[in-house]
Design a protein around this motif. Structure first.
Motif, PDB file in Angstrom:
ATOM      1  N   GLU A 179       0.897 -46.436 -20.946  1.00 43.17           N
ATOM      2  CA  GLU A 179       1.955 -45.875 -20.111  1.00 43.17           C
ATOM      3  C   GLU A 179       1.928 -44.352 -20.128  1.00 43.17           C
ATOM      4  O   GLU A 179       2.086 -43.708 -19.083  1.00 43.17           O
ATOM      5  CB  GLU A 179       3.319 -46.383 -20.605  1.00 43.17           C
ATOM      6  N   GLN A 180       1.703 -43.791 -21.294  1.00 37.06           N
ATOM      7  CA  GLN A 180       1.667 -42.329 -21.404  1.00 37.06           C
ATOM      8  C   GLN A 180       0.492 -41.752 -20.613  1.00 37.06           C
ATOM      9  O   GLN A 180       0.603 -40.677 -20.021  1.00 37.06           O
ATOM     10  CB  GLN A 180       1.566 -41.903 -22.869  1.00 37.06           C
ATOM     11  N   PHE A 211       4.073 -51.868  -4.528  1.00 35.24           N
ATOM     12  CA  PHE A 211       3.556 -50.617  -5.066  1.00 35.24           C
ATOM     13  C   PHE A 211       3.124 -50.778  -6.511  1.00 35.24           C
ATOM     14  O   PHE A 211       2.034 -50.368  -6.909  1.00 35.24           O
ATOM     15  CB  PHE A 211       4.634 -49.543  -4.953  1.00 35.24           C
ATOM     16  N   ARG A 212       4.005 -51.415  -7.288  1.00 34.45           N
ATOM     17  CA  ARG A 212       3.697 -51.560  -8.714  1.00 34.45           C
ATOM     18  C   ARG A 212       2.530 -52.508  -8.918  1.00 34.45           C
ATOM     19  O   ARG A 212       1.693 -52.301  -9.794  1.00 34.45           O
ATOM     20  CB  ARG A 212       4.948 -52.047  -9.448  1.00 34.45           C
ATOM     21  N   LEU A 246      -0.050 -49.508  -9.825  1.00 34.74           N
ATOM     22  CA  LEU A 246       0.131 -49.343 -11.260  1.00 34.74           C
ATOM     23  C   LEU A 246      -0.591 -50.404 -12.085  1.00 34.74           C
ATOM     24  O   LEU A 246      -1.224 -50.092 -13.101  1.00 34.74           O
ATOM     25  CB  LEU A 246       1.628 -49.359 -11.602  1.00 34.74           C
ATOM     26  N   ALA A 280      -0.876 -43.042 -17.897  1.00 36.44           N
ATOM     27  CA  ALA A 280      -0.517 -43.092 -16.476  1.00 36.44           C
ATOM     28  C   ALA A 280       0.573 -42.071 -16.158  1.00 36.44           C
ATOM     29  O   ALA A 280       0.520 -41.369 -15.134  1.00 36.44           O
ATOM     30  CB  ALA A 280      -0.037 -44.489 -16.111  1.00 36.44           C
ATOM     31  N   ALA A 281       1.548 -41.964 -17.058  1.00 40.69           N
ATOM     32  CA  ALA A 281       2.654 -41.046 -16.830  1.00 40.69           C
ATOM     33  C   ALA A 281       2.161 -39.609 -16.720  1.00 40.69           C
ATOM     34  O   ALA A 281       2.561 -38.860 -15.831  1.00 40.69           O
ATOM     35  CB  ALA A 281       3.671 -41.177 -17.962  1.00 40.69           C
ATOM     36  N   ALA A 282       1.278 -39.232 -17.601  1.00 42.51           N
ATOM     37  CA  ALA A 282       0.776 -37.858 -17.602  1.00 42.51           C
ATOM     38  C   ALA A 282       0.098 -37.526 -16.281  1.00 42.51           C
ATOM     39  O   ALA A 282       0.325 -36.469 -15.684  1.00 42.51           O
ATOM     40  CB  ALA A 282      -0.190 -37.663 -18.760  1.00 42.51           C
ATOM     41  N   LEU A 342      10.868 -46.115  -2.920  1.00 39.69           N
ATOM     42  CA  LEU A 342      10.968 -47.270  -3.821  1.00 39.69           C
ATOM     43  C   LEU A 342      12.395 -47.739  -4.111  1.00 39.69           C
ATOM     44  O   LEU A 342      12.659 -48.949  -4.049  1.00 39.69           O
ATOM     45  CB  LEU A 342      10.243 -46.959  -5.140  1.00 39.69           C
ATOM     46  N   VAL A 377       6.745 -43.019  -3.207  1.00 38.63           N
ATOM     47  CA  VAL A 377       7.649 -43.022  -4.364  1.00 38.63           C
ATOM     48  C   VAL A 377       9.109 -42.865  -3.949  1.00 38.63           C
ATOM     49  O   VAL A 377       9.992 -43.565  -4.455  1.00 38.63           O
ATOM     50  CB  VAL A 377       7.248 -41.917  -5.357  1.00 38.63           C
ATOM     51  N   GLN A 424       2.304 -40.825  -3.522  1.00 37.51           N
ATOM     52  CA  GLN A 424       3.442 -39.932  -3.688  1.00 37.51           C
ATOM     53  C   GLN A 424       4.449 -40.101  -2.564  1.00 37.51           C
ATOM     54  O   GLN A 424       5.660 -40.098  -2.783  1.00 37.51           O
ATOM     55  CB  GLN A 424       2.943 -38.484  -3.723  1.00 37.51           C
ATOM     56  N   CYS A 462       0.413 -39.104 -13.329  1.00 36.36           N
ATOM     57  CA  CYS A 462       1.350 -39.114 -12.201  1.00 36.36           C
ATOM     58  C   CYS A 462       2.250 -37.879 -12.204  1.00 36.36           C
ATOM     59  O   CYS A 462       2.565 -37.315 -11.156  1.00 36.36           O
ATOM     60  CB  CYS A 462       2.200 -40.383 -12.251  1.00 36.36           C
TER      61      CYS A 462
END
Lengths: 201, 201, 201, 201
Positions: free
Chosen positions: C166-167, C130-131, C135, C169-171, C120, C117, C114, C173
DNA sequence: GATTAATCGAGACGGTACGTCAAGTCTTGAT
DNA sequence: ATCAAGACTTGACGTACCGTCTCGATTAATC
């Protein structure tokens, strides 16, 4: 250099609310107090304003700057009515007037004067005002006493009166500002008897 | 009061990179230059740092404040080796040493000294240091000459030597700082001949 | 970007004292601790050095900058060996791996991620690193589970696997970094059952 | 957290010169510009002050810190009047509003938001403000559209609306801040059609 | 009595210097 | 060549003061 109250007989009629003269007094008093507490350097206009419960604009309406305020304030301290002693004995008178000066300079006026000394070299206007108020009067009073002694024949006709007056002032200022020793009556007497009178024969 | 270099033989071993002594020199030089150009009041730490191509932290690592920097810098100016004249004539020696002091004080050291005077009342440490450096040395040199005169019988045994030395310093400081008149050799001679020698019989 | 230990098979023989590998460990540990305590912004190199009882030069010999140190330190936190679950039920495996990720990200690694971020957008190298570390791995593991589900016929052949990964990971994060709500096992299960599985038919 | 203008009807009479509201505007504008140019980390208060032709004190009178300034400035960017689409088709509305959010977040507001994320864990007040401004509004708008779909029978009555709204926000933030991929209209449409609508039956 | 204009306290304003702190580099003596 | 320690330059920080300005509210002289 600004003055607190315009004294020229201006033909312009004053409209609007006139200046409150009591603010002059309050501000000068505040300035002396703050000056005595923290010295010239650390004195701030905000502090003076706050102490006098005045706005800063009220100060700047009367004086152009911090320096101007302090010069004017101190000048008024100095320009008091000194009764020049005249006992018939010039030596006695000399001791008397120098004792008086010494006592006076150990008060707030002396502190103020000292605070200003450091500013003189870079503030020509201040220097002029300082010499006119702090030095000139003292000097003329001493000189008049010395002249009286010459006239009465007690002092030598060819004595360097200017130098004597300068030495008197120098001795007092040196003690006051440089060495910080007290300006006792005993010391003044010794100064006169062993320092100044020998110069007058 | 901070000193730029610790000189006591500390038992603590020195770890880390030692202070760069050349920075001391550069900073003091810069301080004197800036001081001479704009005076004490207008001297800023940023200006000194910039002139010495140093960071402000490098200054504050050595001196606690602007005042501290100036005191230390000036002290070094004053503590030079004055060759005390010894011509065999104490009066001549007195004229010589006072001429020397006068000339010296008309340079940067004098300006610096004057700038500090206003701070003395509110800075006890400064006052102590100032008197120890600016006044004490001058005084002892003059006294030694006076004593020589007494020993040789040229000056009266009961003359107030302390007072004479004080009057000599007072006269110079008064002209330098208060009246602002120049300290010419002629004036020094008159001071000695008509102001000081009469006190010595 | 610097690495802590030179890994290329350099033909140059190393002369002088070799790097103390234990210092790498100590510095990374110190960095993580300080980071966890005060965050990225307030982390100072002096603090890390002091905590590791190391000199700053020892840090800069290994990493080019504060950012470099943190990236490298965090990467090592992330690159652990995650045993990808394989129970025969892809849905169960998905719940399992996301529970694992969630638990892991609630530790120091999550805080570190965090903190990075915000940097970036203006640090392209950091963004790339980072990615690649935070990720990419997570994503490939999830994708392999999803593919297994498609292969076994449990998930629809035309399901948008990339989008699902992606969803997921998105959720995680979003909760972790934006809303700050906890990543409980119950929440993960609901995410999978009502958020992700519907996308897979 | 400071606010630039006190809006509560304070019983205290307002004395002294009031804040110049035009400075608020100028400072916020300058902050956004500098932020857009150099990012949050490299933004300095001096730069903002210089750009707005203001003194630093004028900034600190309004905001406690750089962070506070940025939060407030960004909040105003976010709190714009979003016309919630209502075409009769909730799915269409959802696509519309998410396209709008995406487009908006690719401007300065998005960069600002990202810059703040790294500070959230160690700045509770910031976190609260951030969530109240950046997240809450977006979420309620999306929820209202979802509810409309449920009411019209288009979406399933038992669909996890909260989770759907969260997934929508999560997807956008993840792309914006983590992967850095662009938030194209095509991507938004795919997100809605294959990611969100399946959760709503 | 109403108007007018300069005053008042309060405090915001632009600017400048302050003294502190951090980043990243360099220098010491010792291992 | 490495290590710990810490001095070094650079540059931003947040504060304080100066001298100016602007506000609403007095207050006296003019109309």
């Amino acid at each position: 250099m600004a003055t607190a109250t315009q004294s020229e007989g201006s033909p312009v009629i004053n409209r609007g609310r006139p200046r409150d003269a009591s603010r002059d007094e309050a501000l000068r008093t505040a300035a002396v107090e703050v000056m005595a507490e923290v010295g010239y350097r650390a004195l701030t206009m905000d502090a003076v304003a706050a102490r006098a419960k005045a706005g800063k604009a009220t100060i700047y309406r009367r004086w152009e700057s911090k320096l101007d305020l302090i010069i004017d304030t101190c000048s008024r301290l100095v320009n008091r009515n000194v009764p020049v002693p005249d006992t018939g004995s010039p030596a006695k008178d000399l001791r008397g007037i120098l004792r008086d000066f010494s006592g006076f300079l150990q008060g707030p006026a002396g502190k103020a004067a000292q605070a200003l000394v450091g500013e003189l070299p870079h503030e020509p206007e201040l220097a002029t005002a300082f010499r006119a108020t702090f030095l000139a009067h003292q000097r003329s009073v001493v000189l008049s006493i010395l002249q009286r002694g010459v006239d009465s024949g007690e002092f030598d006709r060819s004595a360097p009166l200017e130098l004597v007056a300068e030495q008197a002032a120098a001795a007092i200022c040196y003690r006051l500002m440089l060495t910080g020793e007290s300006l006792s009556d005993e010391w003044v007497d010794e100064l006169v008897d062993r320092g100044l009178l020998p110069m007058l024969r």
